[in-house]
Structures are given as C-alpha cells and as structure tokens.
Design an enzyme around this catalytic site. Structure first.
Site, PDB file in Angstrom:
ATOM      1  N   HIS A  89     -21.051  47.415  -7.126  1.00  0.00           N
ATOM      2  CA  HIS A  89     -21.563  46.602  -8.235  1.00  0.00           C
ATOM      3  C   HIS A  89     -22.914  47.112  -8.737  1.00  0.00           C
ATOM      4  O   HIS A  89     -23.668  46.375  -9.355  1.00  0.00           O
ATOM      5  CB  HIS A  89     -21.640  45.123  -7.826  1.00  0.00           C
ATOM      6  CG  HIS A  89     -20.290  44.514  -7.577  1.00  0.00           C
ATOM      7  ND1 HIS A  89     -20.095  43.364  -6.855  1.00  0.00           N
ATOM      8  CD2 HIS A  89     -19.046  44.914  -7.961  1.00  0.00           C
ATOM      9  CE1 HIS A  89     -18.791  43.078  -6.807  1.00  0.00           C
ATOM     10  NE2 HIS A  89     -18.142  44.002  -7.453  1.00  0.00           N
TER      11      HIS A  89
ATOM     12  N   ASN B  47     -17.272  36.847   8.825  1.00  0.00           N
ATOM     13  CA  ASN B  47     -17.786  36.116   7.664  1.00  0.00           C
ATOM     14  C   ASN B  47     -18.020  34.663   8.050  1.00  0.00           C
ATOM     15  O   ASN B  47     -17.407  34.145   8.974  1.00  0.00           O
ATOM     16  CB  ASN B  47     -16.783  36.217   6.503  1.00  0.00           C
ATOM     17  CG  ASN B  47     -17.378  35.748   5.189  1.00  0.00           C
ATOM     18  OD1 ASN B  47     -18.504  36.107   4.845  1.00  0.00           O
ATOM     19  ND2 ASN B  47     -16.653  34.910   4.462  1.00  0.00           N
TER      20      ASN B  47
END
Ligand SMILES: [Zn+2]
Length: 260
Positions: free
Chosen positions: A124, A223
């Site tokens: 990104h 996570n």
C-alpha cells in the site's frame, strides 16, 4: 490461545526455510499507530469518497483538503517506534529463514526495526515519501510536510510544478504493479506464510496468503481477531504480535536445536 497452538506453530516454523511474513495494521497498533479503518478511526470521521485518488487528481479543492488533514495521518507515524512484533520479524531474518515481508502498512516500521529494506514489499505504498505525479521526482515526506506546516496549502513539485502526492495507495488508486507482482511471486514460492496483525479483509492484499496456501505453503495466522482465512490456516494464534511472535520464534529455534 493455547500452549498447544504455540507448539504446533513452532514446529512448523522450525522446519520452514523460505518464510513470507504478511503484516497489517495490527502489528503497528501495538506501536500506537491508529488503525485508520477501525471503528472510531479516521475513516469513521471523514468520508472516504472525498479522498479518492480520482478526486485528488481532478480537484485542487480535494488536494487542499487532503493536505490539511495530512497531519492527522502523518504525525502518529513519525512519533511511533517499532515494537517487539517488528523485532521478532528482524530476528527471523537474522536466523536466515525470512524470504520477505509483505506489508499493508505504510509506516516504515519494519525498516526502522532493522529489517532489510530490500526484503520489505509495501503493498500500500509508504507515507514517508512524496512523489511528483508528473516527473516522478521523489521528495522526503518530512520536507514536504514541513512546507505544508509552514503554510503551503497544496505543495507543488519544485522541479516541474506538477501535483505531488504521498506515496501511499489511496482509495481508488491501483495497487503498485511491481510490488504486487513480486508479493504474489514470493508467496507462490514460499514454504510458510506467517500472517501477523492482519484481519485479511482488505483485498487484493489479502489474496497474498491465499496464493501461498494454494501453492502448497503452510499458513500461520497471528491476529487479535478472527480472519476469513482462519479455516485455511494450519495454526491460528489469537493474541498480540509483540507478545506471541517473540515466544514463537524462541520456541521454534529451540526445536531446531539452536539457542537464540
Ligand atoms: Zn515534478
């Protein structure tokens, strides 16, 4: 998360030789960087459709708005420091097991922690530089941000007068071709994809671990919350990157017969 899960993950890690680490906002929130996409985050307060790439290109007004808010995005990044989660990825590289890091983050914290820049693939983009969209000249973000802070509402390229934009991928902006292709190529050739701090909901980035699994690699997901890929993972570790990742590497090294 159980000790058993750590043991399973450590066993996989201890046998892996070409590991692709895939990181997302979760590893950086532990450094105090807000997750812009989370509830209460920046995109809850501002309308993302006003900040698309197309608007930025076509409207001086949109650019003015973008730069006037840019401090909100930039300041937390430069005041943050890498945390033990980033350090664990550095340890993996020094151990000789890391192929590359594919990251959705734009904060440069992997590099600041000590990961080799040529092993970090930023899907990104990065918030730490600004490019002229006409002549492609790159400027440091620090320098351009200082110009904005000094009152320049819409900074222009000093070389050609072109529109300048931070090197992050905006809404509606295509993914960087070279980085995206490289990430998928590495994923397809790794033997383990280790996801750290990503909810795996932002696509096409989240397809990188899928590509790894489809090519036969193992998948470990660390996570804080569930991900759509949990079912496909060999081991799911629920917890903080900075707490779990160092333990996992230590245990894997012990299993591999090495001392950390
Ligand atoms: Zn220029």
């Amino acid at each position: 998360m159980t000790e058993q899960a750590i043991e399973q993950a450590a066993a996989i890690l201890s046998r892996a030789k070409r590991i692709v680490v895939f990181t997302g906002a979760g590893i950086s929130t532990e450094s105090g960087i807000p997750d812009f996409r989370s509830p209460g985050g920046v995109w809850d307060r501002f309308d993302p459709t006003e900040f698309t790439y197309q608007r930025f290109l076509s409207s001086e007004d949109a650019r003015r708005k973008y730069w006037s808010l840019s401090k909100l995005f930039y300041e937390p990044l430069v005041s943050a420091n890498p945390n033990p989660g980033h350090d664990a990825v550095v340890a993996l590289e020094r151990w000789g097991r890391l192929d590359c890091i594919v990251t959705q983050n734009i904060d440069g914290l992997h590099q600041r922690a000590g990961s080799s820049p040529d092993r970090v693939i930023e899907l990104h983009g990065t918030a730490l530089s600004v490019s002229c969209l006409s002549c492609r000249k790159r400027h440091s973000r620090e320098e351009v941000q200082a110009r904005v802070e000094a009152g320049e509402e819409v900074p222009r390229c000093e070389g050609c007068g072109g529109i300048m934009k931070p090197d992050t991928i905006s809404f509606g902006q295509p993914m960087p071709e070279r980085e995206t292709a490289e990430a998928f190529r590495r994923a397809e050739n790794c033997d383990l994809c280790w996801v750290i701090g990503s909810s795996l909901v932002v696509t096409p980035a989240a397809h990188v671990p899928v590509a790894a699994v489809n090519a036969g690699a193992k998948l470990i997901i660390l996570n804080g919350s569930e991900t759509p890929l949990d079912e496909a993972a060999d081991v799911v570790l629920r917890g903080k990157a900075g707490e779990v990742a160092p333990r996992l590497i230590e245990r894997a090294r012990a299993l591999a017969g090495e001392t950390a």
